[in-house]
Every structure is written in C-alpha cells, then in structure tokens.
Design an enzyme around this catalytic site. Structure first.
Site, PDB file in Angstrom:
ATOM      1  N   LYS A   1       7.904  26.788  -3.323  1.00 24.09           N
ATOM      2  CA  LYS A   1       8.011  25.423  -2.781  1.00 24.09           C
ATOM      3  C   LYS A   1       6.873  25.163  -1.802  1.00 24.09           C
ATOM      4  O   LYS A   1       6.583  26.012  -0.954  1.00 24.09           O
ATOM      5  CB  LYS A   1       9.373  25.234  -2.092  1.00 24.09           C
ATOM      6  CG  LYS A   1       9.541  23.833  -1.487  1.00 24.09           C
ATOM      7  CD  LYS A   1      10.988  23.486  -1.220  1.00 24.09           C
ATOM      8  CE  LYS A   1      11.589  24.095   0.009  1.00 24.09           C
ATOM      9  NZ  LYS A   1      10.870  23.799   1.262  1.00 24.09           N
TER      10      LYS A   1
ATOM     11  N   GLU B   1      13.811  15.333   1.583  1.00 20.92           N
ATOM     12  CA  GLU B   1      14.538  15.642   2.829  1.00 20.92           C
ATOM     13  C   GLU B   1      14.450  14.482   3.818  1.00 20.92           C
ATOM     14  O   GLU B   1      13.371  13.922   4.050  1.00 20.92           O
ATOM     15  CB  GLU B   1      13.943  16.909   3.475  1.00 20.92           C
ATOM     16  CG  GLU B   1      14.636  17.264   4.800  1.00 20.92           C
ATOM     17  CD  GLU B   1      14.355  18.658   5.299  1.00 20.92           C
ATOM     18  OE1 GLU B   1      13.648  19.425   4.608  1.00 20.92           O
ATOM     19  OE2 GLU B   1      14.863  18.986   6.387  1.00 20.92           O
TER      20      GLU B   1
ATOM     21  N   GLU C   1       5.119  21.992   0.784  1.00 18.52           N
ATOM     22  CA  GLU C   1       5.453  20.746   1.477  1.00 18.52           C
ATOM     23  C   GLU C   1       4.309  19.736   1.369  1.00 18.52           C
ATOM     24  O   GLU C   1       3.141  20.084   1.538  1.00 18.52           O
ATOM     25  CB  GLU C   1       5.749  21.027   2.953  1.00 18.52           C
ATOM     26  CG  GLU C   1       6.996  21.864   3.146  1.00 18.52           C
ATOM     27  CD  GLU C   1       7.443  21.977   4.609  1.00 18.52           C
ATOM     28  OE1 GLU C   1       6.865  21.290   5.476  1.00 18.52           O
ATOM     29  OE2 GLU C   1       8.377  22.757   4.860  1.00 18.52           O
TER      30      GLU C   1
ATOM     31  N   ASP D   1      11.704  28.614   4.611  1.00 22.90           N
ATOM     32  CA  ASP D   1      11.121  29.069   5.880  1.00 22.90           C
ATOM     33  C   ASP D   1      11.979  28.597   7.054  1.00 22.90           C
ATOM     34  O   ASP D   1      11.675  28.890   8.213  1.00 22.90           O
ATOM     35  CB  ASP D   1       9.652  28.659   6.018  1.00 22.90           C
ATOM     36  CG  ASP D   1       9.441  27.159   5.960  1.00 22.90           C
ATOM     37  OD1 ASP D   1      10.412  26.404   5.786  1.00 22.90           O
ATOM     38  OD2 ASP D   1       8.267  26.730   6.092  1.00 22.90           O
ATOM     39  N   SER D   2      13.096  27.915   6.739  1.00 24.99           N
ATOM     40  CA  SER D   2      14.129  27.659   7.752  1.00 24.99           C
ATOM     41  C   SER D   2      14.624  28.965   8.347  1.00 24.99           C
ATOM     42  O   SER D   2      15.242  28.976   9.415  1.00 24.99           O
ATOM     43  CB  SER D   2      15.313  26.899   7.140  1.00 24.99           C
ATOM     44  OG  SER D   2      15.771  27.541   5.966  1.00 24.99           O
TER      45      SER D   2
ATOM     46  N   ASP E   1       9.682  29.620  -0.252  1.00 27.63           N
ATOM     47  CA  ASP E   1       8.776  28.699   0.447  1.00 27.63           C
ATOM     48  C   ASP E   1       7.407  29.309   0.700  1.00 27.63           C
ATOM     49  O   ASP E   1       7.306  30.479   1.089  1.00 27.63           O
ATOM     50  CB  ASP E   1       9.366  28.356   1.823  1.00 27.63           C
ATOM     51  CG  ASP E   1      10.160  27.074   1.816  1.00 27.63           C
ATOM     52  OD1 ASP E   1      10.070  26.308   0.838  1.00 27.63           O
ATOM     53  OD2 ASP E   1      10.885  26.845   2.804  1.00 27.63           O
TER      54      ASP E   1
HETATM   55  O1  KIV Z   1      13.249  25.863   4.595  1.00 20.66           O
HETATM   56  C1  KIV Z   1      14.252  25.347   4.062  1.00 20.66           C
HETATM   57  O2  KIV Z   1      15.380  25.852   4.127  1.00 20.66           O
HETATM   58  C2  KIV Z   1      14.057  24.104   3.351  1.00 20.66           C
HETATM   59  C3  KIV Z   1      15.279  23.310   3.005  1.00 20.66           C
HETATM   60  C4  KIV Z   1      15.748  22.613   4.215  1.00 20.66           C
HETATM   61  C5  KIV Z   1      15.046  22.385   1.887  1.00 20.66           C
HETATM   62  O3  KIV Z   1      12.963  23.718   3.094  1.00 20.66           O
END
Ligand code: KIV
Length: 276
Positions: A123, A193, A125, A55-56, A94
């Site tokens: 993924k 992280e 968090e 989600d970056s 994510d």
């Molecule tokens: O959203 C993302 O790209 C991430 C990475 C920084 C691990 O969670």
C-alpha cells in the site's frame, strides 16, 4: 507459545482477482490490520478477507504520535510475522514514510515486503506523480498495489492534524481525479480514509477497482479498521469512524467475528460512524 494449526482454516484463498469479483458481485470486502502472528491467526479464523500490516503500528504498537517514525525494517519484520499467521487471508503491507520517495526506493521497498515479508500487495499513500509512477512500476513487476487516498496519515503535518479531507468542492473533485489516476496507473484496490460519506460513494461509483473505506461511509466496496481501535484498546478517545467490537463480548475472536459479520451484512459502518 504460538502454534499455528494451518488445517484450522480451510477457506479458499483470497486473491487480487477475487477482490474484483467481490466488487462486481456486491459482496463487501472485510479488511483489518494485524501486526503479529497470533492476531493474524485470529483474523484468519474469523474469515477476514484482507490483513493489512499498517504503519499504524507506529502508533498502536510502538506508541508514537504519528506513523512517521516507522521504518522499512519495522514493516518487513511485522509483515513476516503476520505472514506466518495467515493461510487464506490476503496480506497487504504498507510502504512506510519516505520509502516511497522515488521509483527506485518504491521498487526496493516493494521487493523487500514481498520477498522477505511475504506480502501479496503493498500500500502506498497519495497520488503524486512519483507515486503514480511507482504504482505502475510495481504493477509491471507483478507486485499488486493498494492505493490510499484522503486522510493519508503520512501527510499529517501537511494537513495540520488528522483532519477529514474532501469537504470542499474543489478538494472533492481532486480526490475523484486522484482515484481515477491510481486506477489508471494500475492500482488493484484503493483505501479511502476520512472522507464525507457522499464522496466515498461518488469515488466508489467512479472507479472499477474495489474501494475500501475507513471513515468514508458505508457505500465503499469494503471496510478496514485498525485492530486496536476496534478492540477498544487504543489509548485515548476512540475515532468516530471506529467501533469497539469487544464491548459486551468475551473474547478477541468474538469481537473480530462480529466485525466480519457487520461489514458483510452492511450493518457497519452506521450513519454515526460517517462524516457529512
Ligand atoms: O496504517 C494503517 O493501518 C492504515 C489503515 C488506517 C488504512 O493505513
């Protein structure tokens, strides 16, 4: 025009069990973010093990100041694009902000990212009780999970910024316990992280699932970076834990290949990319 030539990648598929084997054999796992099919194919050809639709994308693609504006529809859209660019590379997507608010939402989001998006892992968090229940619920339904601990970007307002976590003894102990808890809940791998290097090492030795570090030192079982950071095209200052792999090279393909090589050989991250 984008034309995928699937025969150009004849690598053996990376699977959830093969990531465990890599940890057991001490072979570093290479993970990198991607947000569309063309860049996904660059990862595929370079031999990246795991592509992360992070989600970056809210920051590096959409231009927001945090990952919070990213929606589940955005994630499904980008995940499906990346899936079309991959062949052997394992695809992780994510769960965006608040799609993990409770177990039913976590299951719905997982179902969309696997079903519509083509993900092989999702993924989540943190290690709050409902996240641990969500990891167990996804895993029980054959949706493997990547946990994410430490500087979890969706908690930016709670942390008061993108700050390194686990510097104090109490916080470090909590993070070790959280890593053990996500493993016990069924997580297949865990991203660490923004942690001191010593803590990244300690957590890696405390769990049997692979740890993937980003700003967590060289002792993790693998490394992940944000694609735009490692190509040096993210606006503003490059994060200390990242490196511009395009500098001095003449193509994106060469930059990604150099990243793969450096992670495999334990050259990246160097001491200068870590935190004490
Ligand atoms: O959203 C993302 O790209 C991430 C990475 C920084 C691990 O969670």
């Amino acid at each position: 025009m984008y034309v995928q030539n699937a025969s150009a990648s004849d690598r053996k598929p990376v699977t959830v069990p093969s990531l465990r084997t890599m940890k057991a054999e001490g072979r570093p796992i290479v993970m990198l973010t991607a947000y569309d099919a063309s860049f996904a194919w660059q990862l595929e050809v370079a031999g990246v093990d795991v592509a992360l639709v992070g989600d970056s994308l809210g920051m590096v693609v959409q231009g927001h100041r945090s990952t919070l504006p990213v929606t589940l529809d955005h994630m499904v859209y980008h995940t499906s694009m990346v899936a079309r660019g991959l062949n052997a590379t394992l695809l992780v997507a994510d769960l965006p902000f608040m799609s993990d608010r409770d177990v039913p939402h976590i299951l719905d989001a997982g179902a969309r990212l696997f079903g519509e998006g083509g993900a092989a892992m999702v993924k989540v968090e943190g290690a709050a009780p409902h996240i641990l229940d969500g990891i167990a619920a996804l895993t029980a339904r054959a949706m493997p999970v990547c946990a994410h601990l430490g500087l979890t970007p969706q908690s930016v307002h709670k942390f008061g910024g993108f700050r390194i976590q686990g510097r104090e003894q109490e916080a470090a102990e909590r993070l070790v316990k959280e890593a053990q808890a996500v493993e016990a809940a069924g997580a297949a791998i865990v991203v660490l992280e923004g942690l001191p290097t010593t803590l990244g090492k300690r957590i890696t030795e405390s769990v049997s699932i692979p740890t993937i570090g980003i700003g967590a030192g060289p002792h993790c079982d693998g490394q992940v970076l944000v694609l735009h950071d490692m190509l040096g095209i993210t606006p503003g200052k490059r994060p200390k834990f990242s490196k511009d792999f395009l500098a001095g090279r003449d193509s994106v393909a060469a930059a990604i290949a150099a990243y793969v090589k450096d992670v495999r050989e334990g050259v990246f991250p160097a001491a200068e990319h870590g935190f004490n």
